[in-house]
Design a protein around this motif. Structure first.
Motif, mmCIF file in Angstrom:
data_model
loop_
_atom_site.group_PDB
_atom_site.id
_atom_site.type_symbol
_atom_site.label_atom_id
_atom_site.label_comp_id
_atom_site.label_asym_id
_atom_site.label_seq_id
_atom_site.Cartn_x
_atom_site.Cartn_y
_atom_site.Cartn_z
ATOM 1 N N ILE B 53 0.841 -1.208 0.000
ATOM 2 C CA ILE B 53 0.000 0.000 0.000
ATOM 3 C C ILE B 53 0.865 1.243 0.000
ATOM 4 C CG2 ILE B 53 -1.632 1.310 1.409
ATOM 5 C CD1 ILE B 53 -2.756 -1.506 2.226
ATOM 6 N N ARG B 54 1.935 1.201 0.763
ATOM 7 C CA ARG B 54 2.824 2.360 0.785
ATOM 8 C C ARG B 54 3.410 2.614 -0.594
ATOM 9 N NH1 ARG B 54 7.100 3.519 5.384
ATOM 10 N NH2 ARG B 54 7.333 5.326 4.006
ATOM 11 N N SER B 57 1.539 4.462 -3.506
ATOM 12 C CA SER B 57 1.378 5.915 -3.499
ATOM 13 C C SER B 57 2.312 6.594 -4.493
ATOM 14 C CB SER B 57 1.642 6.449 -2.091
ATOM 15 O OG SER B 57 2.963 6.097 -1.723
ATOM 16 N N ASP B 58 3.518 6.060 -4.672
ATOM 17 C CA ASP B 58 4.479 6.753 -5.517
ATOM 18 C C ASP B 58 5.108 5.732 -6.463
ATOM 19 O OD1 ASP B 58 6.544 8.013 -6.696
ATOM 20 O OD2 ASP B 58 7.455 8.766 -4.830
#
Lengths: 186, 636, 108, 486, 456
Positions: B53-54, B57-58
């Motif tokens: 999930i982290r 984001s990018d």
């Protein structure tokens, strides 16, 4: 003149030496050896070493050869037939001796002929001086040598005698040793 | 992005599980292990999800740990640190996710086995090494995982160590992997020699700036040798079918879903090196397609339920390499993922069958199991449909993309790959029909014991079936109006390669046409298989020696094992024996001993010279003097 | 120096050769015979050859030392003969022979 | 002083052991060996990781011949000293209770000689310790060895002696090349020998190399080894393989390469090829061995050959790899031989065809065996891997094909080790085989630490490498300077 | 020089003792006297005094060898005390040994050919008798007669050599000869060169160098054990001392004329001595060959004396003597003259009597040249000198030969520790224990204090 005497004596010396080697009978050998010693003594005379010649006769002919004769007689060897080496070994011996002679003669050949001056030689007194001054230590050392030889000869004889006595005495020697000595004699 | 030391927890969890179980072996009850072992994997999975999930984001974000210096010397410095980017987190999810399901399944499957604890210890250790493999921040760490999973594979194949055949299979697996590993390690050394580092970051950054050159080709080929071993490609594929000796969940986890796909992951990871070397790519593609064909044909004539699946795995792996070889890294990864789902499913279902059949694996003794094992039957059917590429199941999307890419590169490649995947359809349905349909052919006693598996086994089946069905939907191609979400997700990872590779773009029409052909033929094949095995009820002969021609060739696996035995194994043993008997003992050692013999012989000669005869001694002395004087004074 | 020596015509080299011939004869004798007593005699012959050589050299050099050495050799010869004959008689009492080739138990 | 204590403490202990009653011998000997380990650990704590020689002692011994009692430690020495002091206690512990006190005294003597070899900085002193190490092991092998050990150990003795005498000749030769007054000091020898013309250096190279090659042993100087290992008692084999053969490698690193760099440059490749041949040769032969001890003997030869090859590449990675691999090999091979010893004492056989299914009765044993075995086949995270990687690394970069051939050990070692494991530990129980009880406490006290070392060295090898790094670096740097100047 | 007086006096004293019934005191007196002799000789260190018109010159080399000989004699008396006491002719034996010691001292301190000759003869005549002293044993007689015939024969060559050298140089003095040699060989160089070779032959015989070694194994085997011990030690020491003295003081200037010959003899001696020993079963005979082999190593030091040949030889001899005496002390315990030791006799000695086995092992290891024992350093010094002078080939031969040496010495070690014991445990008399401990300690200490034993 001297030269002819030299040749004659040399001939006799070599002949005697060869006869020592080739005589079958030990006594004959001894006689020829004595002859050689005499010729050598004569050589000493030629070389103006009279005292030495005298000593030589006394020691060799007088003492050593008598000892030889004595032992030969003692052991009764004069009529014992000596086992001869095989012909091959004999030839080998002669060849080796001859080769040694030839090789040494050849090796020691010098280009020049050098004459010996017999005028300046020590008499008994001059020899004695050297012997007892410069050669004092060896002189004494020889006494040790003779003492050692004497001791040794006596020791051998004595041990043998003792052993013989033991054998007669019987119980002096332990059983085992006796059997062993028998075993060794076989 | 350094400093995410919490990443360590993910691999260390299963390691802790392993250590706890193995150290406390006897003192841990089964129930504790049943919770502990899957628990740690589940925890790791959840953490991986968190990482995932982290990263969502990018696109360019990655996490890494500082770690510690493992070893080094001079310019060589190997750090023990982890790295998680989009590629590895994908792998982590599959490993821990599928892994967890299989752990759960195993609690049921292995129930009653005396080595229960040992089994879960190994399984946890495997998860640990697999995570190290994908999370390592450099090639050597990948190698650590690489060999580590090999070890676990060895341990699990030979899990039932009383059976020497199983042990042989384990040895074979390990040694064949080692052959590949040698190539891999040499590749790593070459990377070090060329780039001066083996860290991914340094290597890839440097590589991205370089032109194609022979040394990179060599690197790529050597690394690929490692992949050949691990992913069971030609010529090192024969260990995988034998590896079915292990417990079936192991086959599902290690020999289908995760470990064997490490090769694919490795190429994806090193994509830049491969992109720099078209030759290496070609080799990868050709090897892949050849393996796919060969394994698929062999599978046609296998009668062991697990063997069929094993060859199917080899074949599917070949397809993945085809994808890799065509530069479609994301596609390959996609297929890897869907394959993980449906192949794990198929194996687990097969395990359920075997479980029900009291250990029987021969499909000729099965038949009609659908009635007794409804869940197994349904899930197996899902898996079969998925692997056959029936839309809209997951296999359809992934396989289709591979074929499309292959077509774009080379028509023949496409044809071969398509043929292989069509063969898949046939043997899978053959398997399905012979197992679940038709007349029961097992003995009465077995038949009476037939039962559906316990919940712990069926739930993972159902979950995996769901994934097999739906797994493909994350990457629905544009043709169907999909977003290609999966490809987009991985795109940042492969960005550097994307610039290097010529992009092949098929028109939608072509793509649709290709799909149509393949799906159409697929359906025909299914019908044909149905006709043969259900309608006509043809069951393969018990006596396999009657097989002739191609059938015999397929049944006997192209005689590859025999070939290796005759060409490599036997000659190696003979050569070794020769070295030992002839070179070592008879030559070198005898030379050494000869010196001793010579001395003794000389000693005897010298001894005999000492005759004891004084006349002789004197003679020698005199002769020596003559000789001495002659030599020294006259000659010289 | 040479001229004054011409008179008696004794040549040093002759003595050397004579000594060598005698010496070699002695060596030959040692090799030729098996009787230990004869061998001792041949060894005496060798020693005498050396004696002669020493005397010749001593005269040549006008040095008494050479002659003194001969005394020592004689003494040693006497001692050796005494010891040698003692050993020989000791052995004879066992073996009843003076043949040295029979003595070959010690070998190899 | 500390170093003198380190060297001669085992001697003192050996004398004490001889005076003790028999039943206390092992206890005291192991205590003494652990004390020695403590001394060496204290030295480690005081050690600076730079290239200098530390703890030096340097007093005249035979000054008219330029011989001094000169000893010191740099990182290379220290590691091997640690290996010696670290393994000896376990080898002592691993001995049977029945051994007499002289057995332990000899072992301690051996330890003294080994420490001496690894610390000597005087050529003559080195030689003396080198030879000194041979006597105790010879007697151990002879007296407590197998029935046929007489001939075998004598062959071993004479063979090794031949090599070391060659070494002595070479050392004396170099000694005479030093500037007057001649000396055996290592630095002086270095300088003198480096100044020699190439042909001379080559001669010296071969004289020394043969000596070291026999000790290691390298192909084709190895034929004493399998027989000796087989005939020796297990503790003897452990000493021989675990520590003693490192003397050869140490000799290469300390007394050969820096001594005649030009000779190494000219002849080193030939030697290296011999070493690589040895790797494949020994590995292949190990495959067909039926006797466990012989198998491990050949495997040991393969490993050491690889180490030697790595050293001869003159690459710092190679030499560092050799260092760590020596440590690893020592630990692994001692453990392996102990494992075999346990099998031998339990079942009175070490022939693989008579064994099997040990795991059924002795799972702990099987596990430890597996760990050690993994160390032997260089699985990552075990001790063997780091060294092997570095060695193959240097070898592969030295020459591609040599690297590939040397790398074959990865495959072949797996073949023979797994085969032996399968034959002994796995499978069905044979009817004839006796009961195999699991490890006793004493056996655990030996094997567990060794197994832990196998893993610890594999996971945290960096501290070990760090110890020798500076010394190796400086050596390689000096070599490079020499080559560029030449 | 006082040492010579003392030893001679001891010899005469022992003859007197026979008459005066002082036999009980003979051995202690002999030991004390020899100790005094050694001590007095040591007191003359660095005086380099010539005696009696330079007949003897006690330079350091001579003193060192004299000390070695005196101490060897002393140790020998300690070793063979029992043998002497048990025979009734202790005084004769002692006298003969003393005389031969005097001869040996002459041989190592002579500065005139006469003394060399007389020294050799005094030594030899005594030994001829001692070799034959077991009259009831034919082997002993055989040994004596062989020794005598070959010894006299060799003396003939030695004397011819002396005469030829005299003929060329006009001198018997070593310095005089040396000077004449230095100036081109004297009046007739060929005589001198031939003389050198013939003297070489004579001395090589005494040293039992191949091919003049044939007497040695037979004589050593046949002689009584203790006499063999004496011959192997004292005679060897004296012979090499004499050899070295002559060739270093007088002939060193003409080394091209003999060096290669000595080299050849050295190689032959090394090879034949060591190799022949391999198959020997009789231990005395084995040691005879070992003695020949060690003569070979000593000859290397003649070929290449290095900077300090005398002390090299001295050290080597000391090491050799100590080890050999220790071995013979053990040999005496496991065998007697009626049951000569064979290798089998040592079977299981390690368990029968560990002490004896240990002593024997140490001495054998020393003889084999294993560090850190004295024998190793001896070999080392020899090799050292040879390498220093570039005789690598010779050294390599010696290395190969000493490997063979290891083989036969270790046969005994293997027998002691490895073969099962057949005979009952061997007993060691208390006095012998002390002696063996001393000898073993010396073998070890020589190795540690090499420096102290070397002189300039």
């Amino acid at each position: 003149m001297t030269l002819y005497a030299f040749y004659f004596l040399s001939f006799l010396a070599v002949l005697g030496a060869l006869m020592v080697v080739f005589s079958r009978n030990p006594v004959t050998s001894v006689i020829f050896l004595v002859m050689t010693f005499f010729t050598i003594a004569c050589h000493y005379m030629l070389l103006n070493a009279q005292f030495l010649a005298a000593v030589h006769i006394i020691v060799y002919a007088g003492a050593i050869m008598v000892l030889f004769l004595y032992v030969i007689m003692l052991l009764n060897l004069n009529d014992a037939v000596e086992q001869q080496k095989t012909l091959l070994l004999k030839v080998a011996a002669v060849v080796t001796g001859g080769l040694l002679m030839i090789v040494l003669s050849a090796a020691l050949r010098t280009a020049e002929v050098t004459y010996v001056d017999t005028s300046v030689v020590g008499s008994a007194s001059s020899l004695g001086k050297v012997l007892l001054s410069e050669y004092l230590l060896p002189f004494e050392a020889v006494s040790l040598l003779l003492l050692a030889a004497m001791t040794g000869a006596i020791m051998l004889a004595r041990t043998r005698r003792r052993k013989a006595e033991d054998a007669e005495g019987g119980n002096a020697v332990p059983e085992s040793e006796q059997t062993e000595s028998v075993a060794y004699e076989q | 992005m350094v400093g995410h030391e919490s990443l360590w927890i993910i691999p260390l969890l299963p390691l802790a599980g392993f250590i706890a179980i193995s150290l406390l072996n006897k003192r841990l009850g089964r129930s504790t292990v049943s919770v502990l072992a899957p628990g740690v994997v589940l925890a790791a999975f959840l953490l991986s999800v968190g990482v995932f999930i982290r990263l969502l984001s990018d696109p360019n974000m990655f996490l890494s740990t500082a770690g510690f210096t493992w070893f080094g010397s001079g310019t060589l410095s190997v750090s023990f640190s982890l790295l998680a980017d989009r590629l590895s987190v994908l792998m982590m999810l599959i490993i821990t996710g599928v892994g967890f399901l299989i752990h759960v399944y195993s609690t049921g499957y292995m129930h009653g086995d005396e080595g229960y604890n040992r089994y879960f210890a190994y399984l946890n250790l495997f998860i640990f090494f697999m995570l190290v493999l994908v999370m390592g921040s450099n090639y050597l760490l990948m190698f650590v995982g690489w060999e580590g999973v090999g070890l676990c594979s060895y341990l699990l194949i030979g899990f039932w160590f009383k059976n020497q055949d199983y042990n042989d299979a384990a040895n074979k697996a390990f040694i064949m992997n080692r052959i590949g590993d040698l190539g891999m390690i040499l590749g790593i050394i070459l990377i070090f020699a060329h780039f001066g580092s083996i860290g991914y970051e340094q290597v890839f950054t440097a590589a991205a700036l370089q032109e194609s050159q022979p040394i990179i080709t060599w690197i790529a080929i050597l690394l690929f040798i490692g992949a050949i071993g691990k992913s069971a490609q030609i010529p090192l594929f024969t260990w995988l079918p034998d590896a079915m000796a292990g417990p079936t969940p192991v086959s599902a986890l290690i020999h289908a879903a995760t470990m064997v796909t490490a090769g694919v992951y490795m190429i994806a990871r090193s994509h830049i090196l491969y992109s720099l070397s078209p030759l290496a790519l070609e080799i990868v593609a050709v090897t892949g397609v050849a393996t796919a064909l060969m394994a698929a044909t062999i599978a046609l004539r296998q009668n062991d339920i697990k063997k069929v699946l094993a060859y199917s795995t080899v074949s599917q792996l070949g397809l993945m390499f085809v994808a890799m070889g065509t530069g479609a890294y994301a596609t390959g990864m996609f297929h890897m993922m869907t394959h993980a789902f449906f192949k794990a499913l198929l194996f687990l279902a097969a395990g359920s069958v075997i479980h029900a059949m009291s250990g029987e694996q021969d499909i000729r003794r099965m038949g009609g199991l659908a009635r007794h094992l409804p869940i197994t039957w349904l899930t197996f059917l899902m898996g079969t449909l998925a692997i056959s590429g029936i839309p809209p199941l997951s296999g359809f999307f992934s396989k289709d993309e591979i074929l499309a890419n292959a077509f774009a590169v080379n028509t023949w490649l496409w044809a071969a790959a398509a043929f292989a995947s069509l063969l898949t359809v046939f043997y899978m349905f053959r398997l399905l029909f012979l197992t679940f349909k038709g007349q029961p052919r097992m003995g009465e006693e077995v038949k009476n014991h037939l039962h559906e598996s316990p919940r712990s086994m069926t739930i993972p089946l159902i979950l995996l079936a769901a994934l097999s069905v739906a797994g493909g939907w994350i990457n629905i191609p544009e043709v169907f109006g999909g977003g290609h979400a999966f490809n987009d997700y991985l795109a940042p990872v492969f960005a550097d390669s994307q610039r290097l590779m010529a992009t092949h773009h098929l028109s939608h029409a072509t793509e649709l046409m290709l799909m149509g052909i393949v799906v159409g033929v697929t359906v025909l094949i299914i019908v044909w298989a149905y006709r043969i095995y259900i309608a006509l009820g043809r069951v393969p002969e018990r006596d396999e020696s009657t097989l002739r021609g191609m059938a015999r060739l397929f049944n006997r696996k192209y005689f590859v094992d025999e070939l290796y035995d005759a060409l490599i194994v036997r000659p190696l043993y003979m050569f070794s024996q020769l070295l030992h008997d002839v070179i070592d003992r008879s030559l070198v050692d005898r030379l050494v001993n000869g010196a001793g013999v010579l001395v003794r012989w000389l000693s005897d000669v010298f001894r005999k010279v000492q005759t004891g005869n004084t006349g002789f001694y004197v003679f020698v002395m005199a002769a020596a003097v003559v000789l001495l004087i002659t030599l020294k004074m006259l000659v010289l | 120096m040479n001229s004054s020596l011409m008179q008696n015509g004794l040549v040093l080299e002759h003595y050397v050769v004579l000594s060598i011939v005698l010496f070699a004869t002695g060596v030959m004798g040692v090799l030729f015979r098996r009787n230990a007593i004869i061998i001792f005699m041949c060894i005496e012959l060798m020693l005498n050859a050396v004696n002669l050589l020493l005397v010749a050299f001593a005269t040549f050099y006008g040095d008494s030392a050479g002659q003194v050495f001969v005394f020592f050799i004689m003494a040693v010869a006497a001692a050796e003969v005494a010891v040698g004959l003692a050993i020989l008689t000791a052995l004879y009492s066992k073996l009843k022979t003076t043949d040295i080739d029979i003595l070959s138990k010690l070998k190899w | 002083m500390t170093l003198t204590l380190l060297i001669f403490w085992p001697l003192v202990a050996a004398i004490v052991v001889m005076m003790l009653k028999g039943q206390y011998a092992r206890g005291f000997a192991s205590l003494a060996a652990f004390a020695e380990l403590a001394i060496s650990l204290w030295i480690v704590s005081e050690f600076q990781t730079d290239a200098s020689f530390q703890f030096e002692v340097n007093v005249p011994w035979i000054s008219s011949l330029g011989i001094r009692y000169h000893a010191g430690l740099d990182g290379i020495s220290l590691l091997l000293v640690l290996l010696t002091t670290g393994l000896t206690p376990f080898i002592v512990l691993a001995s049977d209770k029945e051994r007499t006190r002289s057995f332990y005294a000899l072992m301690l003597l051996m330890e003294m000689a080994l420490v001496g070899v690894f610390t000597a900085l005087d050529g003559f002193l080195f030689y003396v310790f080198w030879e000194l190490a041979l006597i105790p092991i010879y007697i151990i092998c002879l007296r407590w060895g197998a029935a046929n050990s007489g001939v075998i150990t004598l062959k071993f003795f004479i063979y090794t002696l031949a090599g070391s005498l060659l070494m002595l000749v070479a050392l004396i030769y170099v000694y005479f090349q030093t500037t007057a007054p001649h000396t055996f000091d290592i630095q002086a020898l270095y300088e003198a020998a480096r100044g020699l013309p190439g042909a001379h250096q080559s001669m010296i190279f071969w004289a020394l190399f043969v000596a070291f090659a026999i000790k290691m042993p390298l192909f084709p100087f190895h034929t004493w080894q399998p027989d000796t290992y087989h005939a020796a008692p297990s503790q003897g084999t452990m000493l021989l393989s675990g520590i003693m053969l490192k003397m050869g490698v140490y000799g290469l690193i300390r007394w050969l390469i820096p001594l005649v760099p030009h000779g190494v440059q000219a002849e080193g490749t030939t030697a290296l090829i011999l070493a690589v041949i040895g790797v494949v040769f020994a590995s292949c032969i190990a495959i067909v061995q039926k006797d466990l001890k012989r198998l491990v003997a050949y495997s040991s030869m393969a490993h050491v050959s690889l180490i030697a090859a790595g050293v001869l590449t003159l690459d710092r990675i190679g030499i560092q790899g050799a260092m760590i691999q020596m440590i690893s090999h020592g630990v692994v091979v001692v453990a392996l031989f102990y494992v075999i010893d346990i099998i031998q004492t339990r079942l009175s056989t070490q022939d693989m065809s008579n064994l099997g299914a040990i795991r059924l009765e002795a799972p702990v044993f099987a596990t430890v065996f597996m760990i050690v075995l993994l160390g032997s086949i260089a699985l990552p995270l075990t001790s063997g891997f780091v060294g092997e990687f570095m060695l193959i690394n240097s070898l592969f970069r030295f020459d591609t094909w040599l690297g590939v051939f040397g790398g074959l050990t990865m495959i072949l070692s797996a073949v023979y080790m797994l085969r032996s494991y399968q034959a002994t530990v796995l499978g069905e129980k044979r009817e004839a085989a006796g009961l195999f009880s699991d490890l006793t406490m004493r056996e655990r006290s030996v094997l567990f630490p060794l197994a832990v070392m196998v893993l610890a060295l594999g996971i945290f090898p960096a501290p070990v490498l760090k110890v020798s790094e500076a010394a190796v670096d400086s050596m390689v740097t000096i070599l490079q300077q020499y080559y560029t100047m030449r | 020089m006082i040492a010579v007086y003392i030893i001679s006096g001891l010899g005469i004293l022992s003859l007197v003792a026979e008459i005066a019934n002082l036999k009980r005191w003979l051995l202690p007196v002999a030991v004390a006297g020899l100790l005094a002799a050694a001590g007095l000789a040591a007191g003359d260190w660095n005086t380099s005094q010539g005696y009696y018109h330079d007949m003897l010159r006690f330079d350091n080399q001579a003193l060192a060898f004299s000390i070695i000989i005196a101490l060897t004699g002393l140790l020998w008396f300690l070793m063979s005390g029992r043998y002497l006491r048990e025979g009734t002719d202790v005084s004769d034996h002692t006298a003969l040994i003393m005389f031969s010691l005097v001869g040996a001292v002459f041989m190592v301190s002579y500065h005139n050919m006469v003394m060399l000759f007389l020294g050799i003869e005094i030594l030899s005549v005594s030994l001829y008798v001692l070799a034959g002293s077991r009259v009831r044993d034919i082997l002993s007689g055989e040994a004596a007669i062989k020794y005598l015939i070959m010894g006299s024969f060799a003396t003939g060559f030695l004397l011819l050599g002396i005469a030829l050298i005299y003929g060329s140089t006009g001198s018997f003095n070593l310095t005089g000869i040396g000077e004449a040699m230095a100036s081109g060989g004297g009046r007739f160089p060929v005589y001198a060169y031939a003389g050198v070779l013939l003297m070489l032959v004579g001395l090589a015989f005494k040293l039992s160098a191949v091919p003049f070694h044939f007497w040695a194994p037979d004589v050593y085997q046949g002689s009584p054990l203790v006499v063999t011990g004496f011959m192997l030690t004292v005679v060897k020491a004296a012979a090499i001392g004499a050899f070295y003295r002559l060739f270093s003081l007088s002939f060193s200037q003409v080394s091209p004329h003999w060096l290669d010959v000595v080299q050849g003899i050295t190689i032959l001696t090394l090879v034949v001595g060591n190799v022949t020993a391999v198959l020997q079963q009789n231990v005395k005979r084995l040691f005879a060959y070992s003695g020949i082999a060690h003569a070979g190593y000593l000859l290397i030091a003649i070929v290449a004396p290095g900077s300090n040949g005398a002390s090299t030889i001295g050290y080597y001899v000391a090491a050799y003597v100590v080890a050999t005496l220790a071995a013979f002390a053990v040999l005496q315990c496991v065998s007697d003259d009626d049951h000569p030791a064979v290798i089998r006799s040592f079977n299981g000695l390690g368990s029968r009597n560990p002490f004896l086995a240990f002593v024997m092992t140490v001495s054998l290891l020393s003889l084999a040249g294993i560090p850190p024992l004295a024998g190793f350093f001896g070999k080392y010094l020899v090799f050292f000198g040879a390498i220093g002078e570039g005789h690598i080939g010779l050294v390599l031969t010696a290395v190969a030969a000493s490997l063979v040496g290891v083989y036969y010495y270790f046969q005994l070690i293997i027998a002691m520790y490895f073969r099962p014991a057949a005979d009952p445990p061997a007993a060691v008399p208390r006095g012998q224990v002390v002696l063996m401990v001393v000898l073993t300690a010396l073998t070890l200490l020589f190795g540690i204090f090499v420096e102290a034993l070397l002189w300039e």
